[in-house]
Design an enzyme around this catalytic site. Structure first.
Site, PDB file in Angstrom:
ATOM      1  CE  LYS A  37      49.887  14.973  21.038  1.00 17.92           C
ATOM      2  NZ  LYS A  37      50.170  16.746  20.477  1.00 17.92           N
ATOM      3  NE  ARG A 136      45.036  22.616  21.404  1.00 10.74           N
ATOM      4  CZ  ARG A 136      45.664  21.692  22.007  1.00 10.74           C
ATOM      5  NH1 ARG A 136      46.481  22.204  22.477  1.00 10.74           N
ATOM      6  NH2 ARG A 136      45.534  20.638  22.430  1.00 10.74           N
ATOM      7  CE1 TYR A 270      79.430  30.402  10.601  1.00  6.54           C
ATOM      8  CE2 TYR A 270      78.010  29.112  11.887  1.00  6.54           C
ATOM      9  CZ  TYR A 270      78.717  29.560  10.772  1.00  6.54           C
ATOM     10  OH  TYR A 270      78.485  28.710   9.570  1.00  6.54           O
ATOM     11  CG  MET A 318      72.683  23.704   9.635  1.00  5.57           C
ATOM     12  SD  MET A 318      72.327  23.525   7.813  1.00  5.57           S
ATOM     13  CE  MET A 318      71.823  25.559   7.505  1.00  5.57           C
TER      14      MET A 318
HETATM   15  C1  LIG Z   1      44.395  15.835  23.008  1.00  7.77           C
HETATM   16  C2  LIG Z   1      45.993  15.877  23.659  1.00  7.77           C
HETATM   17  N1  LIG Z   1      45.265  14.991  24.189  1.00  7.77           N
HETATM   18  C3  LIG Z   1      46.859  13.373  24.493  1.00  7.77           C
HETATM   19  C4  LIG Z   1      48.073  14.057  24.819  1.00  7.77           C
HETATM   20  C5  LIG Z   1      49.304  13.850  25.249  1.00  7.77           C
HETATM   21  O1  LIG Z   1      50.338  14.937  25.938  1.00  7.77           O
HETATM   22  P1  LIG Z   1      50.958  14.731  26.949  1.00  7.77           P
HETATM   23  O2  LIG Z   1      52.181  14.417  26.544  1.00  7.77           O
HETATM   24  O3  LIG Z   1      51.165  16.145  28.251  1.00  7.77           O
HETATM   25  O4  LIG Z   1      51.073  13.818  27.741  1.00  7.77           O
HETATM   26  C6  LIG Z   1      48.116  15.103  23.915  1.00  7.77           C
HETATM   27  C7  LIG Z   1      48.813  16.473  23.685  1.00  7.77           C
HETATM   28  O5  LIG Z   1      49.596  17.052  23.566  1.00  7.77           O
HETATM   29  C8  LIG Z   1      47.152  16.003  22.696  1.00  7.77           C
HETATM   30  O6  LIG Z   1      46.929  17.071  22.364  1.00  7.77           O
END
Ligand SMILES: Cc1ncc(COP(=O)(O)O)c(C=O)c1O
Length: 385
Positions: A37, A136, A270, A318
């Site tokens: 992701k 969550r 800055y 930046m």
């Molecule tokens: C549902 C879920 N599974 C697995 C992972 C992988 O997590 P990690 O990077 O701690 O291994 C994440 C990441 O946040 C997640 O949201």
């Protein structure tokens, strides 16, 4: 498309492959879902996903449905892909046509997947998500019995197939926290509840990186490692990446664009948060918060230039920041921000420590302006057949 940039993120896909093999050798035959992701934690989703597949992962995981649709195009029809974040009105029909596995963690989602299955004539592969303590996503344990009853009816109608039952751990990176044992107990309750409804679950999964490493009983049928596949530790205070046998996948570097000598008493950048106390050689590194370099790294950011450790001077801007330049360093030398510790580079975990964040954020927020340069394939080149 920007065609020239003095900075670069080298992405070592062989390191990724090695890390996945390290994960595999540390578990007991469970399946592995590589989590890609957020553009594979900033490393580049398509390239990382393909390398992970070459390294033999069984599943890919992405949070957002849009990422999953793009990922399916990028990797082709295999492997299976799980997605878990989408809103009511999401194009679940497209998700089914793309052959995605979909997490279901709320009554509205179950209804929506039923409608999408009807509309497309495709049996949805779903993973029921239960909240075991993260507060969550996922069904509350109280609501799971009804959700499982309803899901079983949909299974009998051929509209869904429950592939997985899953949850996520809140404090697995703190091995001494009792929360993980409590979450395992809740997950066991969820298992029993779903089994009672007559649903046969193929894959129970609970562990991300920290669970995979430090809580073997959370591994169930599949683990979902993210950060360890990128070569960073889920908690460097428990074990550093090196101690875990991991190799950093991302190395961030840039050409020093300027060298100059400042007299004593000069304020830098800055706010003049740094001031020279003697004649000082400084350089300028062309990366800034526009590239995801945190402003909290001001006066702290560790770097390696001309083989010597140094640090940022004054505020991160930046697009650039000033560094103390080692005596032998010149404009045009490479400034190494982070990468593999075994090459003497500062690590992303070290950047996280000095900027008050976590390694995940350091790599993931690296901006799109920095080109990623890919090396290797992820395949096991050491195995002699
Ligand atoms: C549902 C879920 N599974 C697995 C992972 C992988 O997590 P990690 O990077 O701690 O291994 C994440 C990441 O946040 C997640 O949201």
């Amino acid at each position: 498309m920007i065609e020239y940039c003095p900075a670069r993120a080298d992405i070592d896909l062989d390191a990724l492959g090695d890390n996945i093999r390290t994960v595999r050798s540390g578990i007991d035959g469970q399946k592995i879902m590589a989590v890609v992701k957020a553009d594979a934690y900033g490393h580049g989703r398509a390239e990382v996903a393909r390398a992970a597949v070459r390294a033999g992962v069984d599943f890919l995981g992405v949070a957002q449905l849009g990422e999953a649709l793009a990922l399916r195009e990028e990797v082709g029809s295999q492997p299976r892909i799980l997605t878990w974040i989408y809103a009511p009105q999401a194009p679940l029909d497209r998700a089914l046509r793309a052959g995605l596995d979909i997490s279901i963690g709320a009554p509205w989602a179950l209804k929506a997947i039923e409608e999408a299955a009807h509309a497309t004539g495709i049996c949805a592969q779903i993973h029921l998500k239960v909240d075991t303590g993260m507060s969550r996503g996922g069904f509350d344990l109280d609501a799971l019995e009804e959700a499982a009853r309803r899901t079983r009816i949909l299974e009998e109608a051929g509209l869904v197939k429950v592939v997985g039952l899953w949850s996520h751990l809140a404090r697995a990176d703190e091995p001494e926290a009792s929360t993980t044992a409590e979450q395992i107990a809740s997950f066991e309750e969820a298992r029993t509840c779903v089994a009672r409804s007559g649903i046969e679950v193929e894959l129970h999964h609970l562990a991300a990186s920290a669970g995979t490493l430090w809580h073997p009983s959370t591994r169930y049928d599949m683990v979902r490692p993210g950060i360890i596949t990128y070569g960073l530790s889920p908690n460097p205070r428990v074990a550093t990446a090196r101690e875990l046998g991991l190799r950093a996948v991302m190395t961030l570097s840039a050409d020093v664009i300027l060298e100059r000598v400042l007299p004593s008493g000069r304020g830098i950048s800055y706010g003049h948060t740094a001031r020279t106390s003697h004649t000082t050689r400084v350089g300028v590194v062309p990366l800034g918060y526009g590239d995801g370099i945190a402003r909290t790294a001001s006066n702290r950011a560790p770097l390696l230039i001309a083989g010597q450790r140094t640090h940022a001077l004054g505020r991160i801007c930046m697009d650039q920041f000033v560094v103390a330049l080692p005596p032998s360093a010149r404009a045009g030398d490479r400034a190494w921000l982070f990468g593999d510790e075994s090459f003497g580079l500062p690590t992303a975990d070290e950047w996280a420590e000095v900027t008050g964040t976590i390694g995940w954020e350091i790599v993931t927020r690296l901006g799109a302006r920095v080109p990623r340069d890919y090396h290797g394939t992820g395949e096991d080149t050491l195995t002699v057949s």
